[in-house]
Motif scaffolding. Structure first.
Motif, PDB file in Angstrom:
ATOM      1  N   ASP A  19       0.820  -1.213   0.000  1.00 38.61           N
ATOM      2  CA  ASP A  19       0.000   0.000   0.000  1.00 38.61           C
ATOM      3  C   ASP A  19       0.855   1.264   0.000  1.00 38.61           C
ATOM      4  OD1 ASP A  19       0.789  -0.581   2.631  1.00 38.61           O
ATOM      5  OD2 ASP A  19      -1.129  -0.019   3.515  1.00 38.61           O
ATOM      6  N   LEU A  20       1.930   1.260   0.755  1.00 41.40           N
ATOM      7  CA  LEU A  20       2.827   2.417   0.775  1.00 41.40           C
ATOM      8  C   LEU A  20       3.586   2.529  -0.551  1.00 41.40           C
ATOM      9  CD1 LEU A  20       4.042   4.818   2.257  1.00 41.40           C
ATOM     10  CD2 LEU A  20       5.650   3.239   3.354  1.00 41.40           C
ATOM     11  N   TRP A  48       6.020   2.917  11.301  1.00 44.36           N
ATOM     12  CA  TRP A  48       4.927   3.787  11.732  1.00 44.36           C
ATOM     13  C   TRP A  48       3.650   3.483  10.952  1.00 44.36           C
ATOM     14  CZ3 TRP A  48       2.492   8.109   9.304  1.00 44.36           C
ATOM     15  CH2 TRP A  48       1.706   8.884  10.162  1.00 44.36           C
ATOM     16  N   VAL A  49       3.780   3.190   9.666  1.00 42.87           N
ATOM     17  CA  VAL A  49       2.619   2.848   8.837  1.00 42.87           C
ATOM     18  C   VAL A  49       2.067   1.472   9.209  1.00 42.87           C
ATOM     19  CG1 VAL A  49       1.945   2.187   6.478  1.00 42.87           C
ATOM     20  CG2 VAL A  49       3.161   4.325   6.870  1.00 42.87           C
ATOM     21  N   LEU A  54      -6.049  -0.931  12.675  1.00 41.20           N
ATOM     22  CA  LEU A  54      -7.215  -0.719  11.828  1.00 41.20           C
ATOM     23  C   LEU A  54      -6.832  -0.304  10.406  1.00 41.20           C
ATOM     24  CD1 LEU A  54      -9.491   1.262  14.309  1.00 41.20           C
ATOM     25  CD2 LEU A  54      -9.603  -1.166  13.742  1.00 41.20           C
ATOM     26  N   PRO A  55      -7.489  -0.881   9.394  1.00 39.88           N
ATOM     27  CA  PRO A  55      -7.205  -0.504   8.011  1.00 39.88           C
ATOM     28  C   PRO A  55      -7.395   0.997   7.756  1.00 39.88           C
ATOM     29  CG  PRO A  55      -8.519  -2.501   8.066  1.00 39.88           C
ATOM     30  CD  PRO A  55      -8.458  -1.984   9.475  1.00 39.88           C
ATOM     31  N   LYS A  56      -8.411   1.595   8.370  1.00 46.76           N
ATOM     32  CA  LYS A  56      -8.659   3.031   8.189  1.00 46.76           C
ATOM     33  C   LYS A  56      -7.473   3.847   8.707  1.00 46.76           C
ATOM     34  CE  LYS A  56     -11.915   6.688   9.384  1.00 46.76           C
ATOM     35  NZ  LYS A  56     -11.431   7.572  10.411  1.00 46.76           N
ATOM     36  N   GLU A  60      -4.759   6.281   6.693  1.00 41.94           N
ATOM     37  CA  GLU A  60      -4.443   7.639   7.139  1.00 41.94           C
ATOM     38  C   GLU A  60      -2.932   7.811   7.311  1.00 41.94           C
ATOM     39  OE1 GLU A  60      -6.761   7.993  10.700  1.00 41.94           O
ATOM     40  OE2 GLU A  60      -8.637   8.265   9.595  1.00 41.94           O
ATOM     41  N   HIS A  61      -2.261   6.798   7.821  1.00 38.98           N
ATOM     42  CA  HIS A  61      -0.809   6.882   8.003  1.00 38.98           C
ATOM     43  C   HIS A  61      -0.093   6.928   6.664  1.00 38.98           C
ATOM     44  CE1 HIS A  61       0.060   5.877  12.468  1.00 38.98           C
ATOM     45  NE2 HIS A  61      -1.098   6.490  12.351  1.00 38.98           N
TER      46      HIS A  61
END
Length: 101
Positions: A19-20, A48-49, A54-56, A60-61
């Protein structure tokens, strides 16, 4: 250069999660800032990510990572450090069981 061929530098303990990686490749300015970081700094962002449950919160991270990188931040704000690499940071996480990714 096609997005799939873009080089994304990794951290010391962690690799860049999908995702990142996707978010970074979609934002050339953030990607340039990311690749300019030291491996230790990238490791802090990755941890940190990925430490959130939670997926939400994780989304956000990821978004905040891009935003903060473009603002010039080199490490996550208010983050005690990666507990996988820094013994002093472990005290902030208590009994939290974290996997190295």
């Amino acid at each position: 250069m096609p997005k799939t061929a873009q080089k994304i530098a990794t951290g010391v303990v962690h690799t860049v999660p999908a995702d990142l990686r996707k978010a970074l490749t979609s934002d050339p300015k953030a990607l340039a800032k990311w690749n300019d970081l030291t491996p230790l700094a990238r490791n802090e962002w990755i941890c940190w990510v990925t430490y959130v449950k939670l997926p939400k919160t994780r989304r956000e991270h990821v978004e905040r990572t891009l935003s903060q990188l473009k603002e010039g931040d080199r490490r996550p704000c208010c983050w005690p450090g990666c507990p996988h690499r820094n013994a002093n940071a472990k005290k902030w996480f208590g009994r939290l069981k974290m996997k190295v990714k």
